[in-house]
Design an enzyme around this catalytic site. Structure first.
Site, PDB file in Angstrom:
ATOM      1  CG  ASP A  16     -53.277  -4.004 -41.302  1.00  0.00           C
ATOM      2  OD1 ASP A  16     -52.420  -3.147 -41.072  1.00  0.00           O
ATOM      3  OD2 ASP A  16     -54.496  -3.772 -41.282  1.00  0.00           O
ATOM      4  CE  LYS A  66     -58.864  -1.249 -35.045  1.00  0.00           C
ATOM      5  NZ  LYS A  66     -57.850  -1.459 -36.119  1.00  0.00           N
ATOM      6  CG  HIS A  68     -59.163   1.450 -25.189  1.00  0.00           C
ATOM      7  ND1 HIS A  68     -60.126   0.490 -25.348  1.00  0.00           N
ATOM      8  CD2 HIS A  68     -59.627   2.271 -24.217  1.00  0.00           C
ATOM      9  CE1 HIS A  68     -61.121   0.703 -24.508  1.00  0.00           C
ATOM     10  NE2 HIS A  68     -60.836   1.784 -23.809  1.00  0.00           N
ATOM     11  N   PRO A  71     -56.394   8.676 -20.149  1.00  0.00           N
ATOM     12  CG  PRO A  71     -58.165  10.093 -19.555  1.00  0.00           C
ATOM     13  CD  PRO A  71     -57.483   8.818 -19.152  1.00  0.00           C
ATOM     14  CB  THR A 128     -65.860  -4.965 -38.854  1.00  0.00           C
ATOM     15  OG1 THR A 128     -64.450  -5.170 -38.986  1.00  0.00           O
ATOM     16  CG2 THR A 128     -66.188  -3.526 -39.178  1.00  0.00           C
ATOM     17  NE  ARG A 220     -58.198 -10.370 -44.668  1.00  0.00           N
ATOM     18  CZ  ARG A 220     -58.452 -10.687 -43.404  1.00  0.00           C
ATOM     19  NH1 ARG A 220     -57.930 -11.785 -42.887  1.00  0.00           N
ATOM     20  NH2 ARG A 220     -59.205  -9.931 -42.653  1.00  0.00           N
TER      21      ARG A 220
END
Length: 242
Positions: A16, A66, A68, A71, A128, A220
């Protein structure tokens, strides 16, 4: 020999923030990288061709978009990306049980429609980047991050997903509940624990693996290193150490 092979299978290099030429150069410098994570930024910039190029380099791919949504939309998206031949895809567990079940089913159908191996589908628990204070304030939650991670991991498991993504802080707790065939993928890994960047719940590679992580997402600490390959080798050594 086998030990090093096992270590290579545990590290996912996050590319990324790099463009395609930078990513290819980094992979040339790090020939032992087996897994690569393609995130939202790179996929939006380059499109599906980035997957074709990485597959041409014989890399396994974690497509970390990811998803979201409702459905129907999530499952339709999973159907399409599974046709690309990626190895892991991520969806938000908080989308709910139906969305998770439908997405898992659609990923199998999408891959089968073009005769490629179906990807593992993993549920995102709590990002995170959240500290406990931010988590409770921003999302108006009264319970702990750990309680939410437990709930979302169970939702992922009950939906038939192949694993979940969590911070290394929750790995030990989850591994005590789920066997090794339930993947626990952990970002928030740093060689130097003082270097947090935009992550909060972080840990060293050795600690995370020792606590039961299946795979570590590292970006990184490798890509920004003066010698990326040496940084990768140091990670292998730390994982292999007792």
């Amino acid at each position: 020999m086998n030990k090093r092979f096992n270590s290579e299978d545990k590290i996912i290099l996050a590319i990324d923030g790099l463009d395609l030429s930078q990513a290819k150069l980094l992979l040339e410098k790090c020939p032992h990288v087996k897994w690569v994570k393609v995130g939202l930024e790179l996929f939006v910039r380059e499109g599906p061709r980035v997957i074709e190029i990485l597959k041409g380099l014989n890399k396994k791919i974690f497509l970390d978009l990811k998803f979201h949504d409702i459905p129907n939309t999530m499952s339709a998206a999973c159907f399409q990306v599974s046709k690309l031949g990626v190895d892991i895809i991520s969806i938000h567990a908080s989308a709910g049980l139906k969305a998770l079940k439908d997405s898992k089913k659609a990923s199998l159908e999408g891959a089968t429609s073009v005769s490629v191996k179906p990807p593992f589908v993993v549920g995102i628990t709590v990002l995170t980047s959240f500290s406990l204070k931010d988590f409770q304030t921003d999302l108006d939650r009264n319970n702990s991050i750990e309680e939410n991670v437990l709930r979302l991991a169970k939702l992922s498991f009950d939906a038939g997903l192949d694993g979940c993504v969590c911070s290394p802080w929750e790995v030990k707790m989850l591994r005590s509940n789920y066997k090794n065939n339930f993947e626990l993928i952990t970002p928030g890994i740093r060689l130097n624990i003082d270097s947090k960047d935009d992550q909060n719940r972080i840990m060293t590679p050795h600690e995370a693996i020792d606590n039961g992580a299946s795979k570590l997402v590292i970006g990184r600490s490798i890509s920004k290193a003066i010698d990326p390959n040496m940084a990768l080798i140091e990670i292998f050594k730390s994982i292999d150490s007792d």
